[in-house]
Enzyme design. Structure first.
Site, mmCIF file in Angstrom:
data_model
loop_
_atom_site.group_PDB
_atom_site.id
_atom_site.type_symbol
_atom_site.label_atom_id
_atom_site.label_comp_id
_atom_site.label_asym_id
_atom_site.label_seq_id
_atom_site.Cartn_x
_atom_site.Cartn_y
_atom_site.Cartn_z
ATOM 1 N N LYS A 1 2.032 3.341 7.289
ATOM 2 C CA LYS A 1 1.859 4.798 7.230
ATOM 3 C C LYS A 1 1.767 5.398 8.633
ATOM 4 C CE LYS A 1 -0.361 4.777 2.687
ATOM 5 N NZ LYS A 1 -1.599 5.021 1.922
ATOM 6 N N SER B 1 -4.433 7.246 -2.468
ATOM 7 C CA SER B 1 -4.552 7.344 -1.012
ATOM 8 C C SER B 1 -4.268 8.741 -0.490
ATOM 9 C CB SER B 1 -3.602 6.342 -0.340
ATOM 10 O OG SER B 1 -2.263 6.646 -0.633
#
Length: 800
Positions: free
Chosen positions: A697, A654
């Site tokens: 996040k 990611s």
């Protein structure tokens, strides 16, 4: 020209929950019973398995914990068990031919207890009968006759010797069972001193006479052992006939009662023979045994004759549904208990204890697959039992722990059970790969989904189920605002606009914790702010690590910038999973580029901190650079990429988008905005791909920006494919609505670069990339590095 992106609207950051629909569902509960919500595929598989009565159609229930696996399985099995006949009861009885091999008997429901009660009554009657039966006048008369016969024979032999002795002036003396001789003089028995005073010839004569008389006595009593043996045998036969006459009617009544059960009749036949010996050994008071009074006569007879019931049922009971939480060998297959006697281990058929297979025989057994696989002996024994349709009972530790002590080999019991294993997805495929027999024994897979499609019907069921739980378990109610908040929580668990989480247990846990805060407020109605309090409370209880990391950033221990611009530096986003909590935190990613031929070096991999998937993401960067820029020259450069101040293992791709943006910045010397963080993975063609943990996040970077002060320039870049996964906290939504925080969704690397550098990335045309665009600058710098490394000079360039 790259299209300029605008921040996502607030409507795209969380799913829509219609308040009117929630209110309607709460006012009109779901009309049907709701044992479970969703999981139609798993329910169909369970129904199929339960309908298949053939062997091998056991079930592996695949799914993660808290998905309701056990609840659904238990409800299904309980409902189905009511349609199955009541199983047979099983019991062990003593094998009087070989005590090491107890005999297994089956009986109809309720009959085992009745048989045990009948045997107990029989033992009581025997104890009442004996030894009183030996006091009967008829028995005593026959016994005295036998004793008299022996005495007469003995006396006749002694009398004959006595007469012969008297004829030779010798008296026969019998004291305390000892027979001896004494000389007579003038009809008077001499003492030792008187005998010593006799003349020596007379003494010698008496010695010779007494010696001959002793020989005659021995000759007369030579048959004494036979007389004694015959007398004892007659007495024993008398006792046996007396015991048989007394016990025969008792056994006859039991045989008549259980005339239709062949196994019990054989058992009673053995008792008929063995009870006589037991009576003579334990209940005969004629034997002068001082310790006999200390015996527990009832206990001894019970341990020798009473049946050992393993499982029993009442008439009309449903088939058993058993869950074994600790599937050890003994708990599954039963165990044999031992006692110590004079330093040795002893046992009997009465010490056989049932296992889960005994209790579930004729029904269903549920176990956790991970715990079963933790003990190979259990798994091997379970497979053997399923294949042979008999309950395995030879203990694997029998030879080593018991040694040469007395052990049992009980007769095997037929097995008819449906096994249900609850386990994870990984374990299912692992077992299937390494054990070929697994697919034959567990032919049905009940696969539990991680998510449930969010239809109006499913929401309806969700709302009704939560309402029932609050009323029946928590003794409170929940209002419409709180119910909408719970729905959002479930969407957040699923991380999807159109799916609810299958972890319904987490929802019930949250409601229960919210009821605590409601009761603290003296209310019986759970409101939305109580739900929020429960969420915040759990975050606080488990949030020490995240708060510590945020504090380190605030104090400057961890370098993260949320304002300004920098070359080769970008804010990536990571998510940490610790225990049952997860949180997002930003991480600075840096890149340096210089002339050389080392390629793109992943510092994390070189330091053995980067795992396979992260390393793969970094390797893709070289493919992207070569495909994007190096079509006319050899891609040659040296670059280092690192996640700064990271000291633990890193996995996942990611960060590959952020790493590429940092690398392009270092190549072009164009500064990147530090007020924007980004996450996403890429492929070699520059497409941005979805990642996990997008909500954590975003919220992790938002907390940092909020702590330092929101400027309106700050924000997060995410993959556009993750837009459907956004279920953000209300605080983030409020900041976005007020324009103080921004969330961008990108599809390509160029879109992310344009946002971060505030410059057009540039699209390829026939003439190349537009002058001054990001891609044009990157192409020129890479070509320049290639020339330097490959040794090309300005003259050759001019000639070209």
């Amino acid at each position: 020209m790259t299209k300029k992106l605008i921040p996502l609207p607030i409507s795209a950051l969380a799913p829509k929950i219609a308040a009117s629909h929630v209110a309607t569902c709460m006012q009109n509960p779901y009309p049907e019973a709701l044992p479970f919500i969703g999981q139609q595929r798993a329910q169909s598989a369970l129904d199929f398995s339960l309908g298949m009565e053939l062997p091998g159609y056991n079930v592996y229930v695949m799914g993660e914990a808290a998905h309701g696996r056990y609840t659904l399985v238990k409800d299904k099995l309980t409902a189905h068990s009511k349609d199955r006949p009541t199983p047979n009861e099983w019991l062990y009885v003593n094998n009087y031919d070989d005590h090491r091999e107890p005999i297994a008997l089956f009986m109809q429901a309720g009959q085992s207890k009745q048989l045990a009660d009948d045997i107990d009554s029989f033992i009581d009657e025997v104890l009442d009968t004996f030894p009183a039966a030996f006091d009967n006048p008829g028995y005593q008369r026959k016994k005295k006759s036998i004793d008299r016969e022996f005495t007469d024979t003995y006396d006749a032999a002694i009398t004959a010797v006595e007469i012969a002795a008297l004829e030779q002036s010798v008296a026969l003396i019998e004291e305390n069972g000892v027979v001896g001789f004494a000389p007579l003089v003038n009809g008077k028995q001499l003492s030792d001193s008187e005998f010593s005073a006799l003349d020596e010839p007379l003494r010698i004569e008496f010695y010779e006479v007494i010696e001959k008389l002793e020989d005659a006595l021995i000759e007369a009593l030579i048959e004494l052992p036979r007389w004694k043996r015959e007398s004892s045998e007659k007495l024993r036969n008398l006792k046996k006939s007396t015991a048989e006459l007394a016990t025969k009617p008792l056994i006859k009544a039991l045989e008549h009662k259980y005339a239709t059960h062949i196994g019990v009749l054989r058992y009673l036949k053995d008792i008929r023979e063995e009870i006589i010996d037991a009576v003579l050994e334990w209940l005969d008071d004629d034997e002068n045994d001082e310790n006999k009074e200390d015996f527990d006569r009832k206990g001894m007879l019970t341990d020798f004759f009473a049946p050992n019931i393993l499982v029993e049922y009442k008439e009309g009971d449903a088939a058993p549904v058993v869950y074994e939480p600790n599937p050890t060998f003994g708990n599954i297959f039963g165990k044999i208990e031992y006692a110590t006697s004079q330093g040795s281990l002893i046992t009997s058929y009465r010490s056989i204890q049932p296992g889960a297979l005994h209790r579930a025989n004729g029904g269903y057994l549920i176990m956790d697959a991970e715990k079963v696989m933790a003990n190979p002996q259990v798994w091997d024994g379970l497979k053997l039992s399923l294949k042979t349709h008999q309950i395995k009972n030879d203990l694997p530790y029998q030879d080593s722990s018991v040694g040469s002590s007395f052990t049992l080999r009980p007769q095997l019991i037929p097995l008819d059970v449906k096994i249900v294993l609850l386990g994870s997805r990984d374990l299912y495929y692992t077992i299937g790969e390494y054990d070929e027999e697994f697919a034959e024994l567990f032919r049905v897979l009940a696969d539990f989904d991680y998510y449930l499609p969010s239809s109006d019907k499913l929401q309806y069921q969700f709302i009704t189920k939560v309402t029932e739980y609050c009323q029946q378990t928590l003794n409170c109610t929940v209002n419409e605002a709180a119910m909408a908040r719970l729905l959002k929580f479930s969407y957040r668990q699923a991380e999807h606009h159109n799916k609810l989480s299958a972890r319904f247990a987490d929802v019930l846990e949250l409601v229960a914790e919210a009821s605590f805060y409601a009761k603290q407020d003296g209310q019986t109605v759970i409101d939305a702010h109580h739900i929020d309090e429960a969420i915040v409370g759990k975050q606080y209880r488990t949030g020490q690590i995240s708060e510590t990391m945020l504090s380190d950033i605030k104090e400057g221990q961890i370098l993260i910038a949320t304002e300004g611009h920098a070359v080769g530096k970008v804010n990536g986003l990571t998510v940490l999973h610790i225990g049952d909590t997860s949180f997002g935190t930003p991480a600075r990613i840096t890149a340096t580029v210089y002339a050389g031929a080392d390629g793109v070096i992943d510092v994390e991999r070189e330091a053995e901190l980067g795992k396979a998937i992260h390393s793969k993401g970094v390797m893709l960067l070289t493919g992207y650079l070569g495909n994007k820029y190096a079509q006319q020259f050899s891609l040659t450069l040296s670059a280092n990429i690192a996640i700064e101040q990271s000291y633990g293992y890193i996995d996942g791709d990611s960060a590959s988008l952020a790493e590429l943006c940092a690398l392009i910045s270092a190549i072009t010397n164009l500064p990147i905005s530090q007020s924007i963080a980004l996450t996403g993975s890429i492929n070699q063609h520059g497409d941005v791909q979805s990642i996990g943990g997008v909500n954590e996040k975003i919220e992790g970077f938002f907390k940092l920006c909020k702590m330092r002060g929101l400027t309106g320039e700050q924000g997060v870049i995410i993959p556009k494919s993750n837009q459907v996964n956004l279920v953000l906290d209300d605080e983030v939504l409020d900041a976005v609505e007020k324009g103080r925080f921004n969330i961008y969704a990108v599809e390509t690397v160029d879109q992310a670069l344009s946002l971060l550098m505030d410059k057009d990335a540039g699209e390829m045309t026939a003439e190349g990339y537009p002058e001054g665009s990001i891609n044009a600058l990157a192409l020129a710098r890479l070509a320049n590095i290639a020339d330097i490394v490959n040794g090309d000079n300005d003259d050759e360039k001019d000639a070209e």
